[in-house]
Design a protein around this motif. Sequence first.
Motif, PDB file in Angstrom:
ATOM      1  N   SER A   1       4.678  -7.997  -8.944  1.00 32.92           N
ATOM      2  CA  SER A   1       5.447  -6.806  -8.589  1.00 32.92           C
ATOM      3  C   SER A   1       4.581  -5.556  -8.600  1.00 32.92           C
ATOM      4  CB  SER A   1       6.623  -6.627  -9.556  1.00 32.92           C
ATOM      5  OG  SER A   1       7.250  -5.378  -9.356  1.00 32.92           O
ATOM      6  N   VAL A   2       4.371  -4.960  -7.443  1.00 29.30           N
ATOM      7  CA  VAL A   2       3.605  -3.714  -7.374  1.00 29.30           C
ATOM      8  C   VAL A   2       4.378  -2.591  -8.057  1.00 29.30           C
ATOM      9  CG1 VAL A   2       4.549  -3.084  -5.101  1.00 29.30           C
ATOM     10  CG2 VAL A   2       2.345  -2.151  -5.843  1.00 29.30           C
ATOM     11  N   GLY A   3       5.732  -2.674  -8.006  1.00 28.44           N
ATOM     12  CA  GLY A   3       6.551  -1.653  -8.653  1.00 28.44           C
ATOM     13  C   GLY A   3       6.375  -1.650 -10.162  1.00 28.44           C
TER      14      GLY A   3
ATOM     15  N   THR B   1       0.807  -1.219   0.000  1.00 27.99           N
ATOM     16  CA  THR B   1       0.000   0.000   0.000  1.00 27.99           C
ATOM     17  C   THR B   1       0.841   1.271   0.000  1.00 27.99           C
ATOM     18  OG1 THR B   1      -0.232  -0.173   2.416  1.00 27.99           O
ATOM     19  CG2 THR B   1      -2.007  -1.077   1.069  1.00 27.99           C
ATOM     20  N   ALA B   2       2.062   1.188   0.510  1.00 24.47           N
ATOM     21  CA  ALA B   2       2.947   2.360   0.459  1.00 24.47           C
ATOM     22  C   ALA B   2       3.209   2.761  -0.996  1.00 24.47           C
ATOM     23  CB  ALA B   2       4.256   2.051   1.171  1.00 24.47           C
ATOM     24  N   ARG B   3       3.402   1.761  -1.873  1.00 24.40           N
ATOM     25  CA  ARG B   3       3.631   2.043  -3.295  1.00 24.40           C
ATOM     26  C   ARG B   3       2.350   2.519  -3.972  1.00 24.40           C
ATOM     27  NH1 ARG B   3       8.318  -0.130  -5.446  1.00 24.40           N
ATOM     28  NH2 ARG B   3       7.763   1.209  -7.212  1.00 24.40           N
ATOM     29  N   LEU B   4       1.216   1.984  -3.537  1.00 21.90           N
ATOM     30  CA  LEU B   4      -0.053   2.384  -4.136  1.00 21.90           C
ATOM     31  C   LEU B   4      -0.401   3.832  -3.790  1.00 21.90           C
ATOM     32  CD1 LEU B   4      -2.221  -0.836  -3.595  1.00 21.90           C
ATOM     33  CD2 LEU B   4      -0.961  -0.127  -5.644  1.00 21.90           C
ATOM     34  N   ARG B   5      -0.058   4.254  -2.567  1.00 19.25           N
ATOM     35  CA  ARG B   5      -0.294   5.655  -2.188  1.00 19.25           C
ATOM     36  C   ARG B   5       0.493   6.597  -3.084  1.00 19.25           C
ATOM     37  NH1 ARG B   5      -0.679   3.327   2.980  1.00 19.25           N
ATOM     38  NH2 ARG B   5      -2.652   3.846   4.013  1.00 19.25           N
ATOM     39  N   ALA B   6       1.749   6.237  -3.351  1.00 17.18           N
ATOM     40  CA  ALA B   6       2.590   7.064  -4.228  1.00 17.18           C
ATOM     41  C   ALA B   6       2.000   7.120  -5.633  1.00 17.18           C
ATOM     42  CB  ALA B   6       4.008   6.505  -4.267  1.00 17.18           C
ATOM     43  N   LEU B   7       1.499   5.991  -6.112  1.00 13.40           N
ATOM     44  CA  LEU B   7       0.915   5.937  -7.454  1.00 13.40           C
ATOM     45  C   LEU B   7      -0.321   6.816  -7.554  1.00 13.40           C
ATOM     46  CD1 LEU B   7       0.697   4.759 -10.315  1.00 13.40           C
ATOM     47  CD2 LEU B   7      -0.574   2.834  -9.326  1.00 13.40           C
TER      48      LEU B   7
ATOM     49  N   SER C   1      -5.831   4.363   6.004  1.00 18.09           N
ATOM     50  CA  SER C   1      -6.341   5.621   5.451  1.00 18.09           C
ATOM     51  C   SER C   1      -6.289   5.649   3.920  1.00 18.09           C
ATOM     52  CB  SER C   1      -5.534   6.799   6.005  1.00 18.09           C
ATOM     53  OG  SER C   1      -4.154   6.652   5.667  1.00 18.09           O
ATOM     54  N   ALA C   2      -6.204   4.484   3.311  1.00 17.64           N
ATOM     55  CA  ALA C   2      -6.123   4.426   1.845  1.00 17.64           C
ATOM     56  C   ALA C   2      -7.315   5.126   1.202  1.00 17.64           C
ATOM     57  CB  ALA C   2      -6.078   2.970   1.397  1.00 17.64           C
ATOM     58  N   ARG C   3      -7.065   5.831   0.097  1.00 14.26           N
ATOM     59  CA  ARG C   3      -8.117   6.581  -0.576  1.00 14.26           C
ATOM     60  C   ARG C   3      -8.597   5.914  -1.869  1.00 14.26           C
ATOM     61  NH1 ARG C   3      -9.007  11.507   1.546  1.00 14.26           N
ATOM     62  NH2 ARG C   3      -7.485  12.307   3.046  1.00 14.26           N
ATOM     63  N   TRP C   4      -7.919   4.853  -2.275  1.00 15.55           N
ATOM     64  CA  TRP C   4      -8.382   4.152  -3.466  1.00 15.55           C
ATOM     65  C   TRP C   4      -9.548   3.244  -3.106  1.00 15.55           C
ATOM     66  CZ3 TRP C   4      -3.431   3.517  -1.479  1.00 15.55           C
ATOM     67  CH2 TRP C   4      -3.210   2.337  -0.766  1.00 15.55           C
ATOM     68  N   ARG C   5     -10.199   2.684  -4.119  1.00 19.89           N
ATOM     69  CA  ARG C   5     -11.352   1.827  -3.885  1.00 19.89           C
ATOM     70  C   ARG C   5     -10.904   0.483  -3.329  1.00 19.89           C
ATOM     71  NH1 ARG C   5     -16.697   2.034  -7.146  1.00 19.89           N
ATOM     72  NH2 ARG C   5     -15.757   4.033  -7.557  1.00 19.89           N
ATOM     73  N   ARG C   6     -11.463   0.114  -2.190  1.00 17.08           N
ATOM     74  CA  ARG C   6     -11.145  -1.165  -1.558  1.00 17.08           C
ATOM     75  C   ARG C   6     -12.382  -2.052  -1.631  1.00 17.08           C
ATOM     76  NH1 ARG C   6      -9.185   1.220   4.003  1.00 17.08           N
ATOM     77  NH2 ARG C   6     -10.898   2.613   3.434  1.00 17.08           N
ATOM     78  N   THR C   7     -12.210  -3.235  -2.195  1.00 13.54           N
ATOM     79  CA  THR C   7     -13.365  -4.093  -2.452  1.00 13.54           C
ATOM     80  C   THR C   7     -13.106  -5.528  -1.993  1.00 13.54           C
ATOM     81  OG1 THR C   7     -12.671  -4.758  -4.683  1.00 13.54           O
ATOM     82  CG2 THR C   7     -13.919  -2.696  -4.491  1.00 13.54           C
ATOM     83  N   TRP C   8     -14.192  -6.293  -2.031  1.00 12.37           N
ATOM     84  CA  TRP C   8     -14.137  -7.699  -1.622  1.00 12.37           C
ATOM     85  C   TRP C   8     -15.151  -8.462  -2.456  1.00 12.37           C
ATOM     86  CZ3 TRP C   8     -18.257 -10.264   1.058  1.00 12.37           C
ATOM     87  CH2 TRP C   8     -17.953 -11.558   1.495  1.00 12.37           C
TER      88      TRP C   8
END
Length: 351
Positions: free
Chosen positions: A335-337, A255-261, A292-299
């Motif tokens: 790879s999230v990167g 999620t650290a990488r996703l926040r930057a993206l 505190s992620a702001r992207w869409r989180r789903t299940w």
Amino acid sequence: MNLMLLFSNFLRYGCALACVAAVLTLAGCSKKKAFMIQGEIEGIGTQLVNATYYSQGGLKRVTVVAAENKFALKGEAPRPTLVTLTLADGTRLGTLVAENGDKLKLKGDIAEPYAIEVEGNGDSEKIARWVKENAGLLESRNAAAINRSLAEWVGKNRSSKAATALMVTYYQTPGYEHQADSLMALLSSGARAQEVVQNFTGTLSAQLGEAASGQIGPMSLYDVTDSVVTVNPHQRKALVYCFLSTDRTARDTVTARLRALTRECPLPKVEVVEISSASDSATWKQSLAGDSARWRRTWAPATVASSELRRLGVPRYPYFIVADSAGNQIYRGSSVGKAAEVAKNKFKTSK
């Protein structure tokens, strides 16, 4: 005389009926209706312990509260099934094979999760021994080394349900799809019980097929407000599908990488959608506590096996798929990167 005869008949037939009743009672008792799992794991204190397994056509989940490092639970499985024991944060306590009548015991220390000992049946004990002997490889997450070790063990234990359980749980399939398919083919039919295999072979087949890399259309998922939302790549220049587990340590790294993206490539051109592998919505939401992620989180219930996602052939977690505006998959991998880099390139070229 009549009274004596009547009494004699009573004794004779009464004893016969008693014997029949006893036999029926024993027969009823001999049909075990549950399997039992007990654990004593230093360091877990008082917290939730989850047992997840597949039985009688559906995914089952049993949750109990451990107290003073001890817990006990029972489940029902008329055929041998793969049971995964985890703590609420996703930490794995054990991978077991169990069926009704089994009594399994776990003992160890949560500080050394790969060294937890298991006793109760041969398959579960074999799994625990392999995990302990390969603790270093599992900690390193070296896919090639883990797969080599598994291939060697599976080759020597082709008729063991433990081999199937280890393949389903620990084999690293991305980039090794054909090897995984070949190894599964080595296993005897008795070792590949559906309840142990679960959806591994179906997922692998999907990944090997053309459908896995085909276009992605709109799909419906549950979001954190318990609403059904539609995720549609045709509305974005790039849509990043992030398949994550409930393991907080692994999730935090991603999620650290996703926040930057999301900061560098905001909506509406690039969207990030997280899809959880949690077996139920309560566990999913618990894994998001304090996030505190702001992207869409789903299940999605039974994510990999669901009709909308099954054809994507998601092999393990974490896993990422990036789709362009036409729904074409322009990246698949762990790879999230790399996923972020592909999405950024689409963002830059769309200006």
